[in-house]
Structure formats: C-alpha cells, structure tokens
Enzyme design. Structure first.
Site, PDB file in Angstrom:
ATOM      1  N   SER B 542      36.364  76.012  19.204  1.00 44.79           N
ATOM      2  CA  SER B 542      37.684  75.457  18.884  1.00 44.79           C
ATOM      3  C   SER B 542      38.710  75.739  19.965  1.00 44.79           C
ATOM      4  O   SER B 542      39.858  76.064  19.681  1.00 44.79           O
ATOM      5  CB  SER B 542      38.201  76.039  17.561  1.00 44.79           C
ATOM      6  OG  SER B 542      37.291  75.831  16.522  1.00 44.79           O
ATOM      7  N   GLY B 723      43.121  76.100  17.149  1.00 44.06           N
ATOM      8  CA  GLY B 723      41.843  75.426  17.040  1.00 44.06           C
ATOM      9  C   GLY B 723      41.786  74.698  15.707  1.00 44.06           C
ATOM     10  O   GLY B 723      42.529  75.025  14.784  1.00 44.06           O
ATOM     11  N   GLY B 725      38.443  72.467  14.682  1.00 46.31           N
ATOM     12  CA  GLY B 725      37.186  71.890  14.205  1.00 46.31           C
ATOM     13  C   GLY B 725      36.223  72.792  13.484  1.00 46.31           C
ATOM     14  O   GLY B 725      35.324  72.300  12.800  1.00 46.31           O
ATOM     15  N   GLU B 726      36.361  74.125  13.640  1.00 44.34           N
ATOM     16  CA  GLU B 726      35.322  74.990  13.062  1.00 44.34           C
ATOM     17  C   GLU B 726      35.643  75.480  11.666  1.00 44.34           C
ATOM     18  O   GLU B 726      34.749  75.608  10.826  1.00 44.34           O
ATOM     19  CB  GLU B 726      35.096  76.193  13.978  1.00 44.34           C
ATOM     20  CG  GLU B 726      34.403  75.800  15.270  1.00 44.34           C
ATOM     21  CD  GLU B 726      34.170  76.974  16.163  1.00 44.34           C
ATOM     22  OE1 GLU B 726      33.011  77.433  16.239  1.00 44.34           O
ATOM     23  OE2 GLU B 726      35.144  77.456  16.781  1.00 44.34           O
TER      24      GLU B 726
END
Lengths: 155, 768
Positions: B542, B723, B725-726
């Site tokens: 991320s 970040g 996406g994770e």
C-alpha cells in the site's frame, strides 16, 4: 496437422493456417494477431476469452479453430467503430469499471450480447449476464453500475 | 529590489497542503481506461518479437523427493526444440545471499529455489527444467520427453504433520531462528517471533471475563486473472531485455540477475500491463528460465503460465494459518490482556514473516499487556507468497471473532466494545511504539451513525445476522522515484519508477496537474523501465500512491524551479518576483506560458526535474466493515445481503479509484471467507486446481459494496495520503463469521466457511 480456416472476424474475411489442436482463442491471438481477447484459464472458467460467434457469447478457448471455419466472429477489436467507442465501453470508462483491464474485453462482449437480448435488463440480469466473466480487481460493483447506466439510457 | 542571498525559492504549487485542490481529489476517469476497454492494452502474453519462440516449464510430479537424474536427451532431439535447461545451467545461489528487497532485504536463495529446483524438490509443481521450442505444441511434447528420476521422500502435507516429533525435515541444514538456547524448536519451524508488552500474567489476573478462539484458514490464491507471463530477448553483446508482468521492474531485475548469474546492468526489465497481482507477482517464477533460454537460443522467448500450473505449484499462494487468540477484559469491557499464537504455513521454503500479521491482529485495541507468538512452518507445498495484507485476514478471522465473542459474554454492543478499547493517536502499538495520527474513533462513530448499523436487519424467512469487524494494516513506504521533463509545447511528462497496479498513472497525473496548475489532459505519465527510470521498490504494501505522490510533486517543483529561472530571463525580472499559476509565469503586466517558454528555449537545454521519496511516514490503514447475512440451515448456504466498508484513506487522490480498490479487496476477502480454499490431500496433491473448483466470487455471489471514505491526513506526507488497497481484505472473514454467529448461534472457526462446514458446525452444536 495443419489446416486453412476461413472465417469472418469483425466484418472482415480472414484466412488462417492453424494446427488442428489450436483453439479459436489461439487462432485469434496467435494466428491473426488479435490479442485483445485474453486467456485467463484455458478451460472456460473465467470468461476472459469471451467472443461473439454469430452474436452469441462463447469462450474462445472452448471452441476449436477448425470449428470456426465459416463462422462470424466478433472480438473486442470489432466493438468500437474506428475511434468511436460503444456505449458499453464509454460507460465502463466513466464509472471506473475497469482496473487492470484483463477481464474487460470479455465483459464488454458479454454486455453487448446482453443488450441484444434485453434492451433494459435489471441489475440481477446484468450480474447474471456477466456471471461467467471473473473479475478480481473491481468486486463487480462499478462494472454493474456502468452496464446499468447503458440500460438506463436505452430504457 | 530586495536581495536575499541564498534564499530558497518557494516551492510552487499546493503541495504544502491547506489550499483548495483543483485536480487531486476529483472524481476523474482513468487516463488509461481507453486502451483497456478496447483491448489495446499490452500484457506480456500479447507481445510478439521477431523470431520469437515459446518456453515451457517441466514441473515436479513429486511433493518431496531427491532429484537423482534428469534425462533431457529425448526432449533435445525432438524436432522443433531449440534448447533444454535444468539447474545445471544456473549458478548455485547459497542460502543467505541477501539482496536489497523490501524493508529488510531478501534471501536470493529462496528466489532461486522458487524458480528452479536443485537436487531436491519440495513441492508438487516446483520447476525442474524448461524447454524452448518453435511453438507451444512442440514445447508440450518436449516436456513429456524429459525423464526425471526421483528418490521419493515422505511428504508432510500440513503444519501439524510437519511439527510432529518424527516428521521428516524439509531443510535439515536450516537452523530455526528466534528460539532460546535451551529450547527445542518444533520440527520444520522456520523462525519464531515474540512480541510482548507489559506483564501478561498480572493483566490476565485483572481480567474478569475471557474469550478464546482457535481458528484454521485454508491456503488461498491471489486469483489474478492474468496468469504470469514474460518475454526475454538477448543480444549478441550479452544485453538482455525482459518484458514482464510484475509488481516491480527493479525487484524483478535483481532477482533474475542473481538467479541467472547476470550482472544487473546487463538486464533491462520493461514492465508491461499487469492483469492483477495482489502480492503474487513480486517473486520471479518464469523469468530466469526465459532469460537463460533466450541467451542460449539467441531467439526471443515467450513464457506464459497455464492456470493449472499457476494453481498447482507454479505460483506462491497465500499462507494457510492456525491462529489461537485469547482476550481478557474487565466487566466494563476494557481489555487487559491479549494472547495469541500464530502459525503460518510457509510451504516448501522457510521465511514467511509473522510480525506484521501479529501486529495487525491486535493493533486496533488498547490493552495492558500482550503476548503474541508467531512461527512459520515448512510443508511440502508451494512456497507461500504475499496476498494483500498478507496474514491479515487470517489473523482478523481469529481476533475479531474473539472480540465479538467477548461482546456476547459481556452482553455489550460489539461496536461499543470497540469504542471502549479503540486505539487512538499516541496509543501504544503492539511493538511498543506510539501510534502516529489515526482516526479509528472517527471510523467507529461513522459506523454508529450509518444506516447499515442503525437500520434493523431486513426480515426474511431464514436466519439473518449482522456482523462487524475492524481492520488495520500498517503498509510500508520504502523508496519511489520519478522525473519530469517538458514537452516542446510546454506539457509536463512524468516518468515513474514504480509499476502501476492500482491506477497510479492517473493519480500521479492528478498530482502533476495540481503542481503545475494544469488540467489532467495536459500532463503525461508513463511507467519507466529499469534503464529509464529511477530505482523504485515494489508496488506492494500500500505504498505507491503515497510515496510516488511525494516523488512526483518533488520532481514537479524541481522542474518548475528550473522553468522559473528561464522565465525570469525571458521576462527580465528577478526569479523571486514572478508569480506562477495555471501554466504561466507573470510579473507586472508581462507573462509567459510554459508552452511559449519551451518553444523559445528548448535549445538551451532539457528541463529535468527529479524527485525521490525514501522512508516517508507510514500511511497506516484503518477501517471497519459491517455485513448482514442470511444462513440457510438446511444447505449451509450463506448469502451476503448487505455490505458496507468504512475506511480512513487520509486523502483520496482519486475517489472512484479508491472506492474501486476497496470494493475489489472486500470481494477478495468475501471469497476467502466463503468459498476459496486449496483442498490438499495427505500427499499434498491439490484437488481443486482449476477456476471451476477453486471458487472465486462471481458477479452473482456478492452484493453491491457500499464504501464510506473518511479522511484523517497523515502529517508530513504530501496530500496526507494513506495506503488503501490492503486493509479492506482484512475484516471480511471475521465480519461474516460474526454475522453467522449472530444469525444461527454457532461460530465458524475454519475458513472458508463453506456450506459443508456451516452444516457440520450446526450438527456439532446439536442444531442441524
């Protein structure tokens, strides 16, 4: 063994020398250089290789090249008219319905086939029409919204 | 005219923060969407090079065996075969060969064993040889003619078997790390990590109620739709070009160079489009073979992995896990003690890390004391690799269900229990350092106000329940680089060193447009390769949006400073008296646009702006998710009726892109929660090695995902970006587990929570 296959691809008469073990997917990508149709699994489970055969959505990896002799095929390369994008293509762009893009050609063709059958499909009908197109990036949300917006425009 | 010797020119543009933004944060479409919807985007399998041939990999039929002999003579003799290679064609890479990689470096020995088995095979499907042939049909026939003689060794298919006192050792020469002198490590242990804080015994004494859970998570796969592919081409001078589908051109370059014994400077890695990666395209797999075959044959070699090979040992799936958690709290809900034991299945090579997993598990909660123990265990299965917040979802499946059980025991609203214990800015993190700025309480309050929490569950004929779970992922920063040049008509051209796997090109076009005061159409962003771009770490953890925004904005400011000096000469005024805005420099009544500046001064020399970001403050990801589910007790089928994901993204550079990341990541989590799991038999043979039987969600399996974005900016980071996406993949399994518990009164502890397992849990509880 080699054979010549003659077929209509995106409105053009094409001819290809194929190995009899080639699938339609191999014919399109490797013999005709039309690489917009993708291979995700090779055995009909992901829909990345969806093309239209006489207007019907088909996994090109499940059809042998020789079976396509005389067929009328539509691939992703035949969807836009020059630089004029199809409404499904425009909608996917506008709604964020494409991320890595690998499933996108197959989804475009499944959606086009859907609109041939049903001009104003419900959200459930949309999800059903693309149920054979696996997408790992988007979670399908924006794809369905994009296709629904085209349905809304047609309705 | 005032003179200020050595005065620093003020940075141009809004990256110092408080002003209204014109481009960043706007709902703009991807700059590269056009090529995706028309099929013009090029992935490595699409590439054609003159004289190109095909490479294919021979994979081990054994899960654990010594390689006694590989006879390639009949394969080499087959008409149309140009080369056959084995481990003998590659240098030996010793264990402990450290290469710069990620935050802590990596052992290239692992990279080499993943790509090429040497002397021993450790999992079914591990590569043992490769061929180059004129086409795929000849290549396939050649593989069948390679005869490998194995001396079979006993197979360990799971962690329990691997740790048994008489278990065969996969790596007799490996010394397990992290154990004290007197301790006997379990057999096949990789390393152990202990995170402790406070006096756990005292803290447990203060607890008045405990909730404990023991969970199992099956191996799952990242499920990228594009299988791995690459094309390698070598020239007579020994330079090699490698087109790859990768999360990092530079990491691919260094791994491939070391495994092949090639100087890095002789290898140029050009990243093409990536059809999904999610952590699974960081390690090299096909690339060393493609390079070696290209060198030997003098022909470009294309290698594409089949889906079957991808699932059956050719790639690194996400680790199976066994995790036990026990949480102790006082009757008012305040958590006093957290204990956890985390076993991660690392597959055939030790080294899957456990630290981040353990931290993620407990990070959202303040506690008096904690004791977390993590260990990776080797088994005869593919070496596991990263998958979006690696280990996070398995850990949350345990931890967030334990917290939910605690809420039930305390007869307390699960959201209230989170509220009473939520970590805040400055709270002590599991590793003992204070939390930087986070907005977890804001997330909790957003859930409390939202209809997904305040609406009653819609009634139905079958049992329904609502689940909640928090999510956290630390992410990383590492380094990113970008440079900016100017086109002849005054438009900035950005080259970045990191691969775009999350819409980075678009976000960076927005950043550059913002810095230059231009429209996004007037900016061009490209991904460079290892010979044209500055070193950038892998696109993972991320980190790319945030760190590349820092690098790009720095590069833009550098370019603008150079342009300012040129404009000052043209306008005959001191540089620090010029105003810059909307693509032009102005002073008094005079002005000069960027276009005019470049048209009239291009011959004076290139404008090259540079930006490098290194070890930027972390952009920790925090959020919460809520779902309503329906369970059919007769069939065990779980239907997700409604799903809402809350996430603090710091600042959404591009809201639709951020939403898209969250929606996709959530659905991956739902897949692992309900239907995705590798089904190995006792000989470590994978029984569901196709996308039919390894069941990833289709459009019919998931509801619309509602996304709620919150923004608590990260100080010291351009635009305050976190970040994204994770974190979203972390909560879903726990959300669903908690919802099922509320629906049918039974808690599932084995994921995926398939219909069979739901039925079995009901029967065990005497309810089915």
């Amino acid at each position: 063994m080699k054979r010549v296959v003659t077929l209509d691809v995106n409105g053009e008469a094409r001819e290809a020398l194929v190995d009899t073990r080639d699938t339609l997917l191999v014919l399109l990508r490797d013999r005709l250089g039309l690489t917009g149709t993708k291979e995700g699994c090779g055995n009909g489970n992901c829909g990345s290789c969806t093309v239209l055969v006489a207007g019907e959505p088909v996994c090109a990896c499940l059809m042998m090249a020789c079976e396509a002799d005389g067929a009328r095929i539509t691939t992703i390369e035949g969807v836009a008219q020059g630089n004029a994008l199809h409404p499904v293509q425009q909608a996917l762009i506008a709604h964020g319905g494409t991320q890595c893009g690998f499933c996108t050609p197959g989804i475009v063709l499944s959606a086009i086939a859907l609109f041939e059958r049903e001009p104003a499909p419900s959200n459930h009908a949309i999800r059903h029409a693309i149920a054979g197109n696996l997408c790992r990036c988007t979670g399908y949300d924006k794809i369905v919204k994009a296709i629904a917006s085209v349905a809304g425009a047609k309705a | 005219m005032s003179q200020a010797p050595n005065r620093e020119l003020e940075p141009e543009g809004p990256s110092r923060g408080d002003r209204d933004l014109a481009v960043v944060g706007k709902r703009l479409v991807r700059v590269d969407a056009g090529e995706r919807v028309t099929g013009r985007a090029i992935y490595p399998a699409d590439l054609v090079r003159p004289g190109m041939i095909v490479g294919a990999v021979k994979r081990s039929a054994e899960a654990h065996a010594r390689i006694i002999d590989i006879d390639v003579s009949r394969a080499r003799a087959l008409k149309g075969v140009l080369a056959v290679v084995t481990a003998a064609d590659f240098p030996v890479v010793a264990p402990g060969t450290l290469i710069p990689f990620g935050e802590t470096g990596a052992d290239a020995w692992a990279s080499s064993v993943i790509a090429i088995a040497r002397d021993k095979v450790l999992w079914r499907g591990q590569p043992v040889a490769a061929v180059a042939a004129v086409d795929a049909h000849v290549a396939e026939a050649a593989l069948a003619l390679i005869e490998v003689t194995y001396e079979r060794l006993p197979v360990v298919a799971d962690m329990r078997a691997a740790m048994a006192p008489d278990a065969p050792l996969l790596h007799p020469e490996w010394t397990p790390k992290g154990f004290d002198a007197g301790e006997a490590p379990p057999r096949n242990a990789g390393s152990r990590t202990l995170i402790t804080r406070g006096d756990i015994a005292a803290a447990m004494l203060q607890a008045e109620v405990f909730a404990a859970i023991a969970t199992i998570s099956d191996t799952a796969h990242q499920g990228y739709i594009e299988p791995m592919a690459c094309v390698a081409e070598a020239d007579p001078q020994g330079n090699v070009t490698l087109w790859a589908s990768t999360q990092g051109a530079f990491p691919t370059e260094i791994q491939t160079a070391v495994v092949c014994g090639l100087p890095q400077s002789k290898l140029r890695v050009i990243p093409l489009e990536v059809g999904g990666a999610f952590g699974g395209k960081i390690n090299v797999h096909l690339e060393p073979y493609a390079v070696r075959l290209a060198q030997i044959t003098g022909r470009p070699v294309k290698m594409v992995m089949s889906r079957a090979d991808t699932l059956m040992g050719g790639s690194g799936p996400a680790a199976a896990a066994e995790i036990e958690v026990r949480v102790g709290a006082r009757k008012d809900g305040r958590i006093t003690s957290i204990e956890g034991r985390y076993l991660l299945d690392t597959g055939g090579i030790p080294g899957t890390p456990t630290t981040l997993v353990m931290q993620a598990s407990a990070a959202c909660y303040q506690t008096q004391a904690l004791r977390l123990e993590g260990m990776d265990v080797c088994t005869n299965k593919p070496r596991t690799e990263a998958y979006r917040g690696p280990g996070g979802i398995q850990a949350a499946f345990a931890f967030e269900q334990a917290v939910d059980e605690l809420a039930l025991k305390l007869d307390m609203c699960p959201l209230e229990l989170r509220r009473r214990n939520a970590s805040v800015t400055g709270s002590t993190m599991p590793i003992g350092t204070p939390f930087p700025v986070i907005g977890l309480t804001g997330v909790i309050e957003a859930v409390a106000r939202h209809a997904c929490w305040t609406d009653p569950i819609a009634p139905g004929a079958l049992p329904r329940g609502r689940g909640l779970a928090l999510g956290y992922w630390r992410g990383t920063s590492m380094t990113s680089a970008a440079h900016v040049t100017m086109s002849g008509d005054g438009r900035p051209m950005v080259t970045m060193g990191a691969v775009d796997i999350s819409g980075t090109r678009t976000a960076m076009a927005q950043v550059a447009a913002e810095e230059f005061g231009l429209a996004i159409e007037d900016v061009y962003v490209a991904t460079g390769d290892t010979k044209s771009a500055g070193y950038s770490d892998v696109s993972a953890g991320s980190r790319v949006g945030r760190t590349m925004a820092a690098a790009v904005s720095e590069a833009c400011r550098d370019a603008l400073a150079q342009l300012r000096r040129r404009a000052a000469e043209k306008l005959q005024a001191p540089a620090d008296t010029l105003d810059y805005g909307r693509g032009a420099f102005r002073v008094g009544g005079a002005s000069i646009s960027l276009g005019e500046l470049m048209r009239t001064t291009a011959g004076e020399g290139a404008i090259i702006g540079k930006g490098v970001s290194s070890k930027l403050p972390l952009g920790m990801e925090i959020g919460a998710q809520v779902a309503d589910v329906e369970v059919d007790p007769e069939t065990g089928q779980v239907t997700v009726l409604r799903y809402t994901a809350f996430q603090d993204v710091g600042r959404a550079l591009n809201p639709p892109a951020v939403e898209g990341q969250i929606e996709g990541s959530v659905v991956q989590g739902l897949g692992w929660a309900l239907t995705e799991g590798f089904d190995y038999d006792a000989q470590a043979r994978l029984r569901n090695a196709s996308l039919l039987d390894y069941r990833i969600p289709t459009a019919l399996d998931v509801p619309p995902i509602e996304v709620v974005l919150l923004e608590t900016p990260v100080p010291g980071v351009p635009y305050g970006v976190r970040g994204v996406g994770e974190m979203p993949i972390v909560p879903p399994a726990a959300v669903i587990g908690n919802a099922i518990r509320r629906a049918i009164g039974v808690r599932l502890t084995h994921m995926p929570m398939t219909p069979e397992r739901v039925r079995a849990a009901l029967r065990m509880a005497g309810k089915g």
